[in-house]
Design a protein around this motif. Structure first.
Motif, PDB file in Angstrom:
ATOM      1  N   LEU A   1       0.812  -1.198  -0.010  1.00  0.00           N
ATOM      2  CA  LEU A   1      -0.191   0.253   0.000  1.00  0.00           C
ATOM      3  C   LEU A   1       0.875   1.276   0.016  1.00  0.00           C
ATOM      4  O   LEU A   1       2.059   1.336   0.702  1.00  0.00           O
ATOM      5  CB  LEU A   1      -0.888   0.015   1.190  1.00  0.00           C
ATOM      6  CG  LEU A   1      -1.633   1.148   1.337  1.00  0.00           C
ATOM      7  CD1 LEU A   1      -2.917   1.515   0.444  1.00  0.00           C
ATOM      8  CD2 LEU A   1      -2.498   1.221   2.730  1.00  0.00           C
ATOM      9  N   LYS A   2       0.506   2.048  -0.707  1.00  0.00           N
ATOM     10  CA  LYS A   2       1.002   3.531  -0.773  1.00  0.00           C
ATOM     11  C   LYS A   2      -0.188   4.423  -0.343  1.00  0.00           C
ATOM     12  O   LYS A   2      -1.392   4.303  -0.961  1.00  0.00           O
ATOM     13  CB  LYS A   2       1.539   4.020  -2.041  1.00  0.00           C
ATOM     14  CG  LYS A   2       2.627   3.553  -2.431  1.00  0.00           C
ATOM     15  CD  LYS A   2       3.244   4.028  -4.004  1.00  0.00           C
ATOM     16  CE  LYS A   2       4.435   2.974  -4.248  1.00  0.00           C
ATOM     17  NZ  LYS A   2       4.936   3.631  -5.820  1.00  0.00           N
ATOM     18  N   ALA A   3      -0.088   5.054   0.737  1.00  0.00           N
ATOM     19  CA  ALA A   3      -1.423   5.844   1.245  1.00  0.00           C
ATOM     20  C   ALA A   3      -0.940   7.509   1.245  1.00  0.00           C
ATOM     21  O   ALA A   3       0.079   7.629   1.735  1.00  0.00           O
ATOM     22  CB  ALA A   3      -1.804   5.447   2.577  1.00  0.00           C
ATOM     23  N   GLN A   4      -1.626   8.443   1.065  1.00  0.00           N
ATOM     24  CA  GLN A   4      -1.459   9.747   1.132  1.00  0.00           C
ATOM     25  C   GLN A   4      -2.663  10.367   1.669  1.00  0.00           C
ATOM     26  O   GLN A   4      -3.811  10.065   1.168  1.00  0.00           O
ATOM     27  CB  GLN A   4      -1.220  10.222   0.069  1.00  0.00           C
ATOM     28  CG  GLN A   4       0.201  10.398  -0.195  1.00  0.00           C
ATOM     29  CD  GLN A   4       0.455  11.270  -1.838  1.00  0.00           C
ATOM     30  OE1 GLN A   4      -0.262  10.973  -2.749  1.00  0.00           O
ATOM     31  NE2 GLN A   4       1.220  12.219  -1.885  1.00  0.00           N
ATOM     32  N   LEU A   5      -2.462  11.687   2.603  1.00  0.00           N
ATOM     33  CA  LEU A   5      -3.615  12.227   2.988  1.00  0.00           C
ATOM     34  C   LEU A   5      -3.281  13.582   2.269  1.00  0.00           C
ATOM     35  O   LEU A   5      -2.302  14.033   2.450  1.00  0.00           O
ATOM     36  CB  LEU A   5      -3.407  12.525   4.351  1.00  0.00           C
ATOM     37  CG  LEU A   5      -4.806  13.268   5.130  1.00  0.00           C
ATOM     38  CD1 LEU A   5      -5.949  12.952   4.657  1.00  0.00           C
ATOM     39  CD2 LEU A   5      -4.639  13.363   6.605  1.00  0.00           C
ATOM     40  N   ILE A   6      -4.255  13.990   1.514  1.00  0.00           N
ATOM     41  CA  ILE A   6      -4.208  15.300   0.649  1.00  0.00           C
ATOM     42  C   ILE A   6      -5.034  16.313   1.264  1.00  0.00           C
ATOM     43  O   ILE A   6      -6.281  15.925   1.336  1.00  0.00           O
ATOM     44  CB  ILE A   6      -4.460  14.971  -0.851  1.00  0.00           C
ATOM     45  CG1 ILE A   6      -3.727  13.702  -1.197  1.00  0.00           C
ATOM     46  CG2 ILE A   6      -4.319  16.122  -1.496  1.00  0.00           C
ATOM     47  CD1 ILE A   6      -2.158  13.694  -1.455  1.00  0.00           C
TER      48      ILE A   6
END
Length: 200
Positions: free
Chosen positions: A120-125
């Motif tokens: 998983l690659k996760a980002q909070l934008i």
């Protein structure tokens, strides 16, 4: 003696991490003074579908929404999954009124024997300027069967269909390990009432 202690510590760490690990994470330097108060209401989007399967994307988004609403002070209002890799990584389409940030999940999933390899690659934008607030990468492999997760698996199968069954446990375990590195936002009294109304 010092060498033995060091080896023992390394072995202990390997036992703790087991078959899955968060490989990296980053958080904005100004999180405590800016986003902690400003990025609380989220939408979760899994994009693109892992293995081209919408039901796996839907599973990841639903697990993330429910876990965050139950274990963090975010107010996750929406969850979706989309087929194509995003061309706009500021996620303007998801940043509708009342949404302050988008949690983007970009998982890869592969069935192996009695389980699945997941990464998983996760980002909070944040919505107001499309800037990254937090990001993490993780990966691991787990069996699809785990006695501790029987009811949880049944819940997701009932909601999303039998095809998700082999993916529930590996997806859940990796998501929890990853999302556990997300900091908690700060809620005021009105936010707390709104969170209770979410009812997850």
């Amino acid at each position: 003696m010092g060498t033995f202690k060091r080896v023992g510590a390394v072995l202990g760490l390997m036992v703790l991490t087991g078959c899955g690990t968060v490989k990296s994470q980053r958080l904005r330097d100004d999180y405590a003074t800016v986003d902690r108060q400003q990025v609380k209401r989220l939408a979760v989007v899994t994009q693109p579908f892992p293995q081209g399967q919408q039901y796996i994307g839907d599973l990841w988004s639903l697990i993330a929404r429910q876990w965050l609403n139950q274990n963090r002070d975010y107010l996750v209002k929406a969850n979706t999954s989309l087929p194509e890799r995003p061309t706009d990584t500021t996620f303007k389409d998801q940043c509708v009124e009342g949404i302050e940030g988008v949690l983007w999940l970009d998982p890869t999933v592969k069935r192996v024997e009695d389980g699945a390899e997941v990464a998983l690659k996760a980002q909070l934008i944040r919505c107001r300027d499309g800037e990254e607030v937090w990001a993490a990468e993780a990966g691991g492999s787990w069996d699809s069967e785990d006695k501790k997760y029987v009811e949880r698996k049944e819940q997701y199968v009932k909601e999303l269909g039998p095809d998700v069954e082999p993916y529930v446990v590996p997806s859940y375990k990796l998501l929890v390990a990853t999302l556990d590195t997300l900091p908690n936002p700060e809620l005021n009294e009105a936010d707390k009432d709104e969170k209770i109304d979410l009812g997850e």
